[in-house]
Write a protein that holds these residues in place. Structure first.
Motif, short mmCIF file in Angstrom:
data_model
loop_
_atom_site.label_atom_id
_atom_site.label_comp_id
_atom_site.label_asym_id
_atom_site.label_seq_id
_atom_site.Cartn_x
_atom_site.Cartn_y
_atom_site.Cartn_z
N LEU A 197 -10.21 12.38 16.58
CA LEU A 197 -9.87 10.99 16.25
C LEU A 197 -8.59 10.86 15.43
N VAL A 198 -7.94 11.96 15.10
CA VAL A 198 -6.74 11.92 14.26
C VAL A 198 -5.64 11.08 14.90
N ASN A 199 -5.32 11.30 16.17
CA ASN A 199 -4.24 10.53 16.80
C ASN A 199 -4.55 9.04 16.87
N LEU A 200 -5.79 8.71 17.18
CA LEU A 200 -6.19 7.30 17.23
C LEU A 200 -5.99 6.65 15.86
N ALA A 201 -6.53 7.28 14.82
CA ALA A 201 -6.48 6.70 13.48
C ALA A 201 -5.06 6.63 12.94
N THR A 202 -4.28 7.69 13.12
CA THR A 202 -2.93 7.68 12.57
C THR A 202 -2.04 6.71 13.34
N GLY A 203 -2.26 6.57 14.63
CA GLY A 203 -1.49 5.60 15.40
C GLY A 203 -1.82 4.18 14.99
N LEU A 255 0.84 -1.20 0.00
CA LEU A 255 0.00 0.00 0.00
C LEU A 255 0.87 1.24 0.00
N HIS A 256 0.47 2.22 -0.78
CA HIS A 256 1.17 3.51 -0.76
C HIS A 256 0.75 4.28 0.49
N ALA A 257 -0.57 4.25 0.79
CA ALA A 257 -1.05 5.00 1.95
C ALA A 257 -2.45 4.57 2.34
N ILE A 258 -2.78 4.88 3.59
CA ILE A 258 -4.14 4.78 4.10
C ILE A 258 -4.59 6.21 4.36
N ASP A 259 -5.77 6.54 3.84
CA ASP A 259 -6.34 7.88 4.00
C ASP A 259 -7.49 7.84 5.01
N PHE A 260 -7.54 8.83 5.86
CA PHE A 260 -8.68 8.99 6.76
C PHE A 260 -9.32 10.34 6.49
N ASP A 261 -10.63 10.37 6.44
CA ASP A 261 -11.37 11.61 6.23
C ASP A 261 -11.52 12.33 7.58
N LEU A 262 -10.38 12.64 8.16
CA LEU A 262 -10.31 13.32 9.45
C LEU A 262 -9.46 14.57 9.25
#
Length: 154
Positions: free
Chosen positions: A119-125, A101-108
């Motif tokens: 929720l940014v820290n939770l998702a990016t961690g 995978l090149h990246a995982i994107d979150f709509d945050l």
């Protein structure tokens, strides 16, 4: 286990073989996973999980999985649902595919004025624990932009 996604023309595709075919036909392809959700007026939530294929500087093609949840949720629960769906799929994909995978994107959003920032820290961690680059807004969120397009289209 086969995972079925759909093309923009609503054609079903098995995601692993489809992804391998995309890379075979376009070796410079970067693969992104992301998602988005939309709360409908009747309280139903529609989740989209997207695999986006970026062909160098020649554009992006995506496929999606759609899930409908018919129960009331708080904004926090809905956003957690996005993160969980993205991460569950990304984990499965990485365990079952030779594709990197090149990246995982979150709509945050990284901007603290937005609710999703909580929720940014939770998702990016969580995402970073897979050893994959993680993007949130305002960074380049290719797959989440495609998912956002779907939520506004349907």
């Amino acid at each position: 286990m086969k995972k079925l996604f759909r093309t923009s023309r609503n054609q079903p595709v098995e995601i692993l073989s489809y992804t391998l075919n995309q890379i075979q036909n376009n070796p410079d392809t970067k693969v992104y996973i992301g998602g988005d959700s939309k709360l409908k007026s009747n309280g139903t939530i529609v989740y989209y999980t997207v695999v986006a294929y970026r062909y160098g500087s020649r554009g992006v093609h995506y496929v999606y999985n759609k899930e409908i949840v018919e129960r009331k949720m708080t904004k926090w629960e809905r956003l957690m649902g996005e993160i969980e769906r993205i991460m569950n799929f990304a984990t499965w994909f990485l365990e079952n595919s030779p594709v990197k995978l090149h990246a995982i994107d979150f709509d945050l959003n990284q901007d603290k004025k937005y609710f999703s920032n909580r929720l940014v820290n939770l998702a990016t961690g969580w995402g970073g624990s897979l050893g994959v680059t993680i993007y949130t807004k305002p960074d380049e969120v290719v797959a989440s932009k495609a998912a956002d397009h779907l939520t506004n289209k349907h």
